[in-house]
Design a protein around this motif. Structure first.
Motif, PDB file in Angstrom:
ATOM      1  N   ALA A 152      23.012   3.735   8.439  1.00  0.00           N
ATOM      2  CA  ALA A 152      23.673   4.979   8.564  1.00  0.00           C
ATOM      3  C   ALA A 152      23.219   6.016   7.687  1.00  0.00           C
ATOM      4  CB  ALA A 152      25.161   4.817   8.645  1.00  0.00           C
ATOM      5  N   VAL A 153      23.126   7.353   8.203  1.00  0.00           N
ATOM      6  CA  VAL A 153      22.901   8.541   7.317  1.00  0.00           C
ATOM      7  C   VAL A 153      24.328   9.269   7.469  1.00  0.00           C
ATOM      8  CG1 VAL A 153      22.029  10.809   7.426  1.00  0.00           C
ATOM      9  CG2 VAL A 153      20.589   8.801   8.112  1.00  0.00           C
ATOM     10  N   ASP A 154      24.637  10.053   6.057  1.00  0.00           N
ATOM     11  CA  ASP A 154      25.981  10.727   6.125  1.00  0.00           C
ATOM     12  C   ASP A 154      25.578  12.189   5.774  1.00  0.00           C
ATOM     13  OD1 ASP A 154      25.947  11.104   3.301  1.00  0.00           O
ATOM     14  OD2 ASP A 154      27.218   9.380   3.122  1.00  0.00           O
ATOM     15  N   LEU A 155      26.389  13.027   6.227  1.00  0.00           N
ATOM     16  CA  LEU A 155      26.197  14.350   5.787  1.00  0.00           C
ATOM     17  C   LEU A 155      25.730  14.680   4.402  1.00  0.00           C
ATOM     18  CD1 LEU A 155      29.232  15.876   7.994  1.00  0.00           C
ATOM     19  CD2 LEU A 155      26.613  15.649   8.621  1.00  0.00           C
ATOM     20  N   LYS A 156      26.647  14.188   3.443  1.00  0.00           N
ATOM     21  CA  LYS A 156      26.168  14.514   2.134  1.00  0.00           C
ATOM     22  C   LYS A 156      24.702  14.019   1.812  1.00  0.00           C
ATOM     23  CE  LYS A 156      27.602  13.643  -2.575  1.00  0.00           C
ATOM     24  NZ  LYS A 156      28.768  12.929  -3.304  1.00  0.00           N
ATOM     25  N   ILE A 157      24.121  13.165   2.537  1.00  0.00           N
ATOM     26  CA  ILE A 157      22.837  12.624   2.136  1.00  0.00           C
ATOM     27  C   ILE A 157      21.866  13.534   2.801  1.00  0.00           C
ATOM     28  CG2 ILE A 157      21.104  10.713   2.698  1.00  0.00           C
ATOM     29  CD1 ILE A 157      23.201   8.676   2.371  1.00  0.00           C
ATOM     30  N   LEU A 158      21.964  13.943   4.080  1.00  0.00           N
ATOM     31  CA  LEU A 158      21.311  14.887   4.425  1.00  0.00           C
ATOM     32  C   LEU A 158      21.176  16.315   3.613  1.00  0.00           C
ATOM     33  CD1 LEU A 158      22.495  14.482   8.405  1.00  0.00           C
ATOM     34  CD2 LEU A 158      20.295  14.065   7.152  1.00  0.00           C
ATOM     35  N   ARG A 159      22.469  16.752   3.313  1.00  0.00           N
ATOM     36  CA  ARG A 159      22.343  18.032   2.287  1.00  0.00           C
ATOM     37  C   ARG A 159      21.648  17.689   1.211  1.00  0.00           C
ATOM     38  NH1 ARG A 159      25.424  18.763  -1.853  1.00  0.00           N
ATOM     39  NH2 ARG A 159      26.908  17.287  -1.516  1.00  0.00           N
ATOM     40  N   ILE A 160      21.796  16.659   0.341  1.00  0.00           N
ATOM     41  CA  ILE A 160      21.239  16.329  -0.799  1.00  0.00           C
ATOM     42  C   ILE A 160      19.846  16.116  -0.648  1.00  0.00           C
ATOM     43  CG2 ILE A 160      20.662  14.553  -2.693  1.00  0.00           C
ATOM     44  CD1 ILE A 160      23.665  14.056  -2.511  1.00  0.00           C
ATOM     45  N   LYS A 161      19.137  15.700   0.599  1.00  0.00           N
ATOM     46  CA  LYS A 161      17.772  15.280   0.747  1.00  0.00           C
ATOM     47  C   LYS A 161      17.171  16.860   0.976  1.00  0.00           C
ATOM     48  CE  LYS A 161      17.246  11.052   2.767  1.00  0.00           C
ATOM     49  NZ  LYS A 161      16.893  10.063   4.014  1.00  0.00           N
ATOM     50  N   LYS A 162      18.047  17.883   1.346  1.00  0.00           N
ATOM     51  CA  LYS A 162      17.543  19.107   1.515  1.00  0.00           C
ATOM     52  C   LYS A 162      17.460  20.015   0.495  1.00  0.00           C
ATOM     53  CE  LYS A 162      17.852  22.545   5.346  1.00  0.00           C
ATOM     54  NZ  LYS A 162      16.581  22.230   6.158  1.00  0.00           N
ATOM     55  N   GLY A 163      17.897  19.307  -0.695  1.00  0.00           N
ATOM     56  CA  GLY A 163      17.966  19.936  -2.214  1.00  0.00           C
ATOM     57  C   GLY A 163      19.128  21.042  -2.208  1.00  0.00           C
ATOM     58  N   LEU A 164      20.221  21.049  -1.477  1.00  0.00           N
ATOM     59  CA  LEU A 164      21.152  21.772  -1.735  1.00  0.00           C
ATOM     60  C   LEU A 164      22.700  21.431  -2.286  1.00  0.00           C
ATOM     61  CD1 LEU A 164      20.682  23.487   2.036  1.00  0.00           C
ATOM     62  CD2 LEU A 164      19.767  24.382  -0.100  1.00  0.00           C
ATOM     63  N   SER A 165      23.163  22.346  -2.788  1.00  0.00           N
ATOM     64  CA  SER A 165      24.605  22.120  -3.089  1.00  0.00           C
ATOM     65  C   SER A 165      25.538  22.653  -1.890  1.00  0.00           C
ATOM     66  CB  SER A 165      25.056  23.057  -4.252  1.00  0.00           C
ATOM     67  OG  SER A 165      25.102  24.350  -4.023  1.00  0.00           O
ATOM     68  N   GLN A 166      26.715  22.045  -1.840  1.00  0.00           N
ATOM     69  CA  GLN A 166      27.602  22.368  -0.969  1.00  0.00           C
ATOM     70  C   GLN A 166      27.642  23.911  -0.851  1.00  0.00           C
ATOM     71  OE1 GLN A 166      31.363  20.777  -1.618  1.00  0.00           O
ATOM     72  NE2 GLN A 166      30.845  18.702  -0.721  1.00  0.00           N
ATOM     73  N   GLN A 167      27.738  24.570  -1.756  1.00  0.00           N
ATOM     74  CA  GLN A 167      27.815  26.065  -2.021  1.00  0.00           C
ATOM     75  C   GLN A 167      26.430  26.781  -1.280  1.00  0.00           C
ATOM     76  OE1 GLN A 167      30.545  27.830  -2.894  1.00  0.00           O
ATOM     77  NE2 GLN A 167      29.783  29.771  -2.181  1.00  0.00           N
ATOM     78  N   GLU A 168      25.323  26.200  -1.735  1.00  0.00           N
ATOM     79  CA  GLU A 168      24.126  26.983  -1.328  1.00  0.00           C
ATOM     80  C   GLU A 168      24.119  26.776   0.425  1.00  0.00           C
ATOM     81  OE1 GLU A 168      21.219  26.094  -4.848  1.00  0.00           O
ATOM     82  OE2 GLU A 168      21.508  24.447  -3.717  1.00  0.00           O
ATOM     83  N   MET A 169      24.327  25.385   1.058  1.00  0.00           N
ATOM     84  CA  MET A 169      24.401  25.021   2.211  1.00  0.00           C
ATOM     85  C   MET A 169      25.504  26.063   3.083  1.00  0.00           C
ATOM     86  SD  MET A 169      24.843  21.417   3.940  1.00  0.00           S
ATOM     87  CE  MET A 169      25.800  21.454   5.888  1.00  0.00           C
ATOM     88  N   SER A 170      26.732  26.165   2.271  1.00  0.00           N
ATOM     89  CA  SER A 170      27.617  27.196   3.102  1.00  0.00           C
ATOM     90  C   SER A 170      26.928  28.442   3.319  1.00  0.00           C
ATOM     91  CB  SER A 170      28.901  27.095   2.132  1.00  0.00           C
ATOM     92  OG  SER A 170      28.905  28.015   1.048  1.00  0.00           O
ATOM     93  N   LYS A 171      26.505  28.805   2.185  1.00  0.00           N
ATOM     94  CA  LYS A 171      25.599  30.372   2.536  1.00  0.00           C
ATOM     95  C   LYS A 171      24.711  30.465   3.730  1.00  0.00           C
ATOM     96  CE  LYS A 171      26.722  31.861  -2.117  1.00  0.00           C
ATOM     97  NZ  LYS A 171      25.945  32.362  -3.427  1.00  0.00           N
ATOM     98  N   GLN A 172      23.854  29.300   3.916  1.00  0.00           N
ATOM     99  CA  GLN A 172      22.954  29.432   4.769  1.00  0.00           C
ATOM    100  C   GLN A 172      23.188  29.300   6.054  1.00  0.00           C
ATOM    101  OE1 GLN A 172      19.289  27.011   3.597  1.00  0.00           O
ATOM    102  NE2 GLN A 172      19.603  27.456   1.687  1.00  0.00           N
TER     103      GLN A 172
END
Length: 66
Positions: free
Chosen positions: A2-22
């Motif tokens: 199973a994949v979770d959202l945090k893993i997807l975000r980390i694989k993209k090399g982003l912090s939560q803050q960076e992802m939120s802006k994008q």
């Protein structure tokens, strides 16, 4: 596996803050999703799928089957 959202975000090399802006969703909301405290709406599941370049089913499964 199973994949979770945090893993997807980390694989993209982003912090939560960076992802939120994008993607235009607050960091607090992303944190809440990752911790399982809330779930994204259908509209946001589509937005996440597009952002991560995956089928919406991947996001759905990450939310409900993890």
């Amino acid at each position: 596996m199973a994949v979770d959202l945090k893993i997807l975000r980390i694989k993209k090399g982003l912090s939560q803050q960076e992802m939120s802006k994008q993607i235009g969703i607050s960091q607090a909301t992303i944190s809440s999703w990752e911790q399982g405290q809330s779930i994204p709406s259908g509209k946001n599941i589509k937005k996440l799928a597009s952002f991560f370049g995956v089928n919406a089913d991947v996001i759905f499964n990450a939310i409900f089957y993890n």
